[in-house]
Design a protein around this motif. Structure first.
Motif, short mmCIF file in Angstrom:
data_model
loop_
_atom_site.label_atom_id
_atom_site.label_comp_id
_atom_site.label_asym_id
_atom_site.label_seq_id
_atom_site.Cartn_x
_atom_site.Cartn_y
_atom_site.Cartn_z
N ALA A 51 5.01 -22.10 -68.71
CA ALA A 51 4.55 -22.44 -67.36
C ALA A 51 5.16 -23.76 -66.94
O ALA A 51 5.48 -24.62 -67.79
CB ALA A 51 3.03 -22.51 -67.30
N VAL A 52 5.32 -23.93 -65.63
CA VAL A 52 5.94 -25.13 -65.07
C VAL A 52 5.10 -25.60 -63.89
O VAL A 52 4.65 -24.78 -63.07
CB VAL A 52 7.39 -24.86 -64.63
N THR A 53 4.90 -26.89 -63.79
CA THR A 53 4.24 -27.50 -62.64
C THR A 53 5.07 -28.67 -62.15
O THR A 53 5.83 -29.28 -62.92
CB THR A 53 2.82 -27.98 -63.01
N VAL A 54 4.92 -29.00 -60.86
CA VAL A 54 5.65 -30.11 -60.26
C VAL A 54 4.65 -31.11 -59.70
O VAL A 54 3.54 -30.75 -59.29
CB VAL A 54 6.61 -29.62 -59.15
N SER A 55 5.07 -32.38 -59.67
CA SER A 55 4.18 -33.43 -59.18
C SER A 55 3.98 -33.36 -57.68
O SER A 55 2.93 -33.75 -57.17
CB SER A 55 4.74 -34.80 -59.57
N GLU A 56 4.97 -32.87 -56.94
CA GLU A 56 4.88 -32.74 -55.49
C GLU A 56 5.43 -31.38 -55.09
O GLU A 56 6.44 -30.91 -55.64
CB GLU A 56 5.65 -33.85 -54.78
N ARG A 57 4.79 -30.76 -54.13
CA ARG A 57 5.23 -29.46 -53.66
C ARG A 57 6.35 -29.56 -52.62
O ARG A 57 7.03 -28.56 -52.35
CB ARG A 57 4.05 -28.68 -53.06
N GLN A 58 6.56 -30.73 -52.04
CA GLN A 58 7.58 -30.91 -51.01
C GLN A 58 8.17 -32.29 -51.11
O GLN A 58 7.44 -33.27 -51.30
CB GLN A 58 7.00 -30.68 -49.61
N VAL A 132 11.57 -24.57 -58.40
CA VAL A 132 12.09 -25.34 -59.53
C VAL A 132 12.19 -24.36 -60.70
O VAL A 132 11.18 -23.89 -61.21
CB VAL A 132 11.18 -26.52 -59.86
N HIS A 133 13.40 -24.06 -61.07
CA HIS A 133 13.67 -23.02 -62.07
C HIS A 133 13.96 -23.69 -63.41
O HIS A 133 14.83 -24.56 -63.51
CB HIS A 133 14.87 -22.17 -61.64
N VAL A 134 13.19 -23.30 -64.44
CA VAL A 134 13.37 -23.82 -65.79
C VAL A 134 13.68 -22.64 -66.70
O VAL A 134 12.95 -21.64 -66.70
CB VAL A 134 12.11 -24.57 -66.29
N ALA A 135 14.75 -22.75 -67.48
CA ALA A 135 15.17 -21.66 -68.37
C ALA A 135 15.70 -22.23 -69.66
O ALA A 135 16.19 -23.37 -69.72
CB ALA A 135 16.26 -20.80 -67.70
N THR A 136 15.58 -21.44 -70.73
CA THR A 136 16.08 -21.86 -72.04
C THR A 136 17.60 -21.78 -72.05
O THR A 136 18.20 -20.90 -71.43
CB THR A 136 15.51 -20.95 -73.13
N VAL A 137 18.20 -22.71 -72.75
CA VAL A 137 19.66 -22.73 -72.88
C VAL A 137 20.09 -21.98 -74.13
O VAL A 137 21.09 -21.26 -74.12
CB VAL A 137 20.16 -24.18 -72.91
N THR A 138 19.38 -22.14 -75.22
CA THR A 138 19.70 -21.47 -76.48
C THR A 138 18.46 -20.74 -76.99
O THR A 138 17.34 -21.04 -76.60
CB THR A 138 20.17 -22.49 -77.54
N GLY A 139 18.70 -19.79 -77.87
CA GLY A 139 17.59 -19.07 -78.47
C GLY A 139 17.08 -17.95 -77.59
O GLY A 139 17.80 -17.41 -76.74
N PHE A 148 8.62 -24.79 -54.64
CA PHE A 148 8.97 -26.13 -54.19
C PHE A 148 9.66 -26.01 -52.83
O PHE A 148 10.40 -25.05 -52.57
CB PHE A 148 9.89 -26.83 -55.19
N VAL A 149 9.41 -26.98 -51.96
CA VAL A 149 9.97 -26.99 -50.61
C VAL A 149 10.88 -28.21 -50.49
O VAL A 149 10.43 -29.35 -50.70
CB VAL A 149 8.87 -27.04 -49.54
N VAL A 150 12.15 -27.96 -50.15
CA VAL A 150 13.10 -29.04 -49.90
C VAL A 150 13.04 -29.35 -48.41
O VAL A 150 13.43 -28.54 -47.57
CB VAL A 150 14.53 -28.62 -50.31
N ALA A 151 12.51 -30.52 -48.08
CA ALA A 151 12.30 -30.89 -46.68
C ALA A 151 13.64 -30.97 -45.96
O ALA A 151 14.61 -31.56 -46.45
CB ALA A 151 11.56 -32.22 -46.60
N GLY A 152 13.69 -30.34 -44.77
CA GLY A 152 14.90 -30.37 -43.95
C GLY A 152 15.93 -29.32 -44.30
O GLY A 152 16.94 -29.21 -43.60
N HIS A 153 15.72 -28.54 -45.36
CA HIS A 153 16.67 -27.51 -45.74
C HIS A 153 16.35 -26.22 -44.99
O HIS A 153 15.18 -25.88 -44.80
CB HIS A 153 16.61 -27.27 -47.26
N PRO A 154 17.36 -25.47 -44.54
CA PRO A 154 17.08 -24.24 -43.78
C PRO A 154 16.37 -23.20 -44.62
O PRO A 154 16.49 -23.17 -45.85
CB PRO A 154 18.48 -23.77 -43.35
#
Length: 371
Positions: A51-58, A132-139, A148-154
């Motif tokens: 599971a992943v959480t972010v400190s700010e949604r935007q 916000v995408h988190v994925a394993t690199v190995t294994g 997540f919302v990038v402010a000002g992005h279309p």
């Protein structure tokens, strides 16, 4: 034996049996309880999902957020990215081509399977919705997404979900098209990937989005999304043509892959010839430029070099005398010296009139001496 005499014996045996069962339960009870608790712990650990959480949604571009994760395998290397055209339920549509790869961050989970890491906010190359995408690199492969919302992005609508539609290739895949004269000089090679697909599902597939990948040698394919306009009914088929283009100056053996969803439908090899026009151009450039520089340098040296004060003049070449075709005139003595050519200079010690015994002229009378 009378019944009254047997009752004390039966009561004693029953009490002894009940005591033994209680003692056995008392001895084995804690062990069974411990095993049950251990099984519950293992089951909860196996059922735990990353599971992943972010400190700010935007947040806007240039800011930073803190990404926290739980439920990952201990000591696992992870990659964190901000991706567009993505939702937690549908995942990242388009793969990492939809993510801001240059601003990603790597993190290693701790012994408890958790992590906390700062991630700079960047705009992905495709419109939102973003995650916000988190994925394993190995294994073992594991992923987790957080909205997540990038402010000002279309923002744009996601491609329609095909539901129960399933596409499969029904005929051989081929590449159509040819290379022009510009490709011989390094222009990007381009082809059309032609494939016949059929819908094996129960729902129609409308405007499917394919992913076309090109791989060179042992490198991983570079995927690009290609949307085909049309509808494929259940049990129907369609001829799909998708453009494929390589980078400028590409040559060698390539592998073109076609993917729909998470399934690779077809692969087609592509041999690209070397752009010999570029080689010819560099050869001519290496020959012409040094020659031009040499001539310019010689002209500059000839202009700036010092010259002597009295440079010797070159002797003029005398022209050979022309043969005289007419009758030759006899030399006359009375020719006026003033009419003589200016180039014939008179000798300083001799003039025609100063001669003491000059020859008589044919036009003057001969003087006689005193008789």
């Amino acid at each position: 034996m009378p019944l009254r005499a047997l009752l004390p014996v039966l009561l004693t045996c029953s009490l002894a049996a009940v005591g033994s069962v209680a003692a056995h339960a008392a001895v084995t009870g804690p062990a069974v309880g411990h095993a049950t608790a251990g099984h519950a712990v293992r089951a909860s650990g196996a059922d735990a999902k990353p599971a992943v959480t972010v400190s700010e949604r935007q947040a806007g571009k240039g800011g930073e957020i803190i990404v926290k994760g739980t439920g990952w395998r201990p000591g696992t290397l992870l990659m964190m990215l901000i991706c567009g055209r993505s939702t937690p339920d549908r995942g990242v549509i388009g793969g990492t081509n939809s993510c801001a790869n240059a601003d990603g961050r790597a993190v290693t989970t701790g012994t408890d399977g958790g992590f906390a890491k700062e991630l700079p906010v960047a705009e992905p190359p495709v419109p939102c919705p973003c995650v916000v995408h988190v994925a394993t690199v190995t294994g073992e492969q594991a992923t987790a997404d957080a909205v997540f919302v990038v402010a000002g992005h279309p923002v744009a609508a996601l491609p329609e979900n095909t539901g129960g539609g399933r596409l499969a290739v029904l005929a051989a895949t081929r590449l159509e098209g040819g290379s022009g004269i510009l490709t011989w000089f390094g222009a990007p090679p381009a082809r059309r990937l032609v494939v016949t697909v059929g819908n094996l599902g129960t729902s129609p597939v409308r405007d499917p989005v394919f992913r076309v990948g090109t791989a060179h040698g042992v490198f991983a394919p570079q995927w690009e999304e290609r949307q085909w306009r049309g509808t494929i009914a259940p049990g129907g088929k369609a001829r799909v043509e998708l453009p494929v283009e390589l980078t400028a100056g590409a040559h060698g053996d390539y592998q073109v892959s076609l993917k729909y969803g998470d399934k690779v439908l077809a692969e087609q090899p592509w041999g690209v010839g070397r752009p010999w026009g570029v080689t010819l151009f560099w050869i001519l450039l290496c020959l012409v430029v040094p020659a031009a520089v040499f001539r310019i340098g010689m002209a500059v040296v000839d202009r700036v070099r010092p010259r002597p004060a009295h440079a010797p003049t070159r002797a003029r070449r005398r022209r050979p005398a022309r043969p005289h075709s007419g009758p030759r005139r006899a030399p006359t003595a009375d020719r006026d010296p003033s009419t003589a050519p200016a180039t014939a200079a008179a000798l300083p010690w001799f003039t025609p009139d100063a001669a003491p015994n000059s020859a008589p002229s044919g036009n003057r009378p001969t003087t006689k001496g005193h008789s």
